[in-house]
Write a protein that holds these residues in place. Sequence first.
Motif, PDB file in Angstrom:
ATOM      1  N   VAL A  12       0.838  -1.207   0.000  1.00  0.00           N
ATOM      2  CA  VAL A  12       0.000   0.000   0.000  1.00  0.00           C
ATOM      3  C   VAL A  12       0.872   1.257   0.000  1.00  0.00           C
ATOM      4  O   VAL A  12       0.643   2.185  -0.782  1.00  0.00           O
ATOM      5  N   LEU A  13       1.878   1.287   0.865  1.00  0.00           N
ATOM      6  CA  LEU A  13       2.743   2.470   0.921  1.00  0.00           C
ATOM      7  C   LEU A  13       3.516   2.655  -0.383  1.00  0.00           C
ATOM      8  O   LEU A  13       3.679   3.780  -0.853  1.00  0.00           O
ATOM      9  N   ALA A  14       3.966   1.563  -0.984  1.00  0.00           N
ATOM     10  CA  ALA A  14       4.681   1.649  -2.267  1.00  0.00           C
ATOM     11  C   ALA A  14       3.755   2.188  -3.354  1.00  0.00           C
ATOM     12  O   ALA A  14       4.175   2.983  -4.199  1.00  0.00           O
ATOM     13  N   ALA A  15       2.493   1.762  -3.331  1.00  0.00           N
ATOM     14  CA  ALA A  15       1.538   2.249  -4.325  1.00  0.00           C
ATOM     15  C   ALA A  15       1.307   3.744  -4.178  1.00  0.00           C
ATOM     16  O   ALA A  15       1.079   4.441  -5.167  1.00  0.00           O
ATOM     17  N   LEU A  16       1.361   4.247  -2.973  1.00  0.00           N
ATOM     18  CA  LEU A  16       1.131   5.671  -2.738  1.00  0.00           C
ATOM     19  C   LEU A  16       2.408   6.509  -2.812  1.00  0.00           C
ATOM     20  O   LEU A  16       2.340   7.728  -2.734  1.00  0.00           O
ATOM     21  N   ALA A  17       3.555   5.853  -2.981  1.00  0.00           N
ATOM     22  CA  ALA A  17       4.842   6.542  -2.942  1.00  0.00           C
ATOM     23  C   ALA A  17       5.244   7.108  -4.298  1.00  0.00           C
ATOM     24  O   ALA A  17       6.395   7.032  -4.706  1.00  0.00           O
ATOM     25  N   SER A  18       4.300   7.677  -5.002  1.00  0.00           N
ATOM     26  CA  SER A  18       4.559   8.271  -6.303  1.00  0.00           C
ATOM     27  C   SER A  18       3.694   9.518  -6.446  1.00  0.00           C
ATOM     28  O   SER A  18       2.484   9.459  -6.191  1.00  0.00           O
ATOM     29  N   PRO A  19       4.276  10.634  -6.871  1.00  0.00           N
ATOM     30  CA  PRO A  19       3.457  11.834  -7.081  1.00  0.00           C
ATOM     31  C   PRO A  19       2.327  11.596  -8.087  1.00  0.00           C
ATOM     32  O   PRO A  19       1.212  12.073  -7.886  1.00  0.00           O
ATOM     33  N   HIS A  20       2.597  10.815  -9.150  1.00  0.00           N
ATOM     34  CA  HIS A  20       1.548  10.529 -10.133  1.00  0.00           C
ATOM     35  C   HIS A  20       0.394   9.761  -9.492  1.00  0.00           C
ATOM     36  O   HIS A  20      -0.771  10.080  -9.703  1.00  0.00           O
TER      37      HIS A  20
END
Length: 113
Positions: A12-20
């Motif tokens: 979940v955190l990796a999925a949210l760890a992008s400005p896009h």
Amino acid sequence: MVELTGDRLIEVLAALASPHRLRVVAALAGGRVYVSQLARDLGISRALLQVHLKKLEKAGLVTAHLEFSEDGKALKYYEPAPFSLHLTPDLVAAAAATLSTADDGDALPKGTS
């Protein structure tokens, strides 16, 4: 959201760890949008958007629905999945205890290769 194991928290955190991807979730917070419109709204290509949507969908943060317009055109709509994430030191400690391995975060979740 499903149980927050260590592997799930990392996903979940990796999925949210992008400005896009943050912008995608923010844009979808206003309601469901079809891919072409979302790409125009965000000013990115549909191909790049699809990459980000797939990661968000895999993490359970967005859902997709295919619909057909009156003229028969297929439109893929995305919307945010209901989720709430409240991180605390205790939650992180409990999640860390369930990690697949003690590696530095590069480990794959159990059952994947």
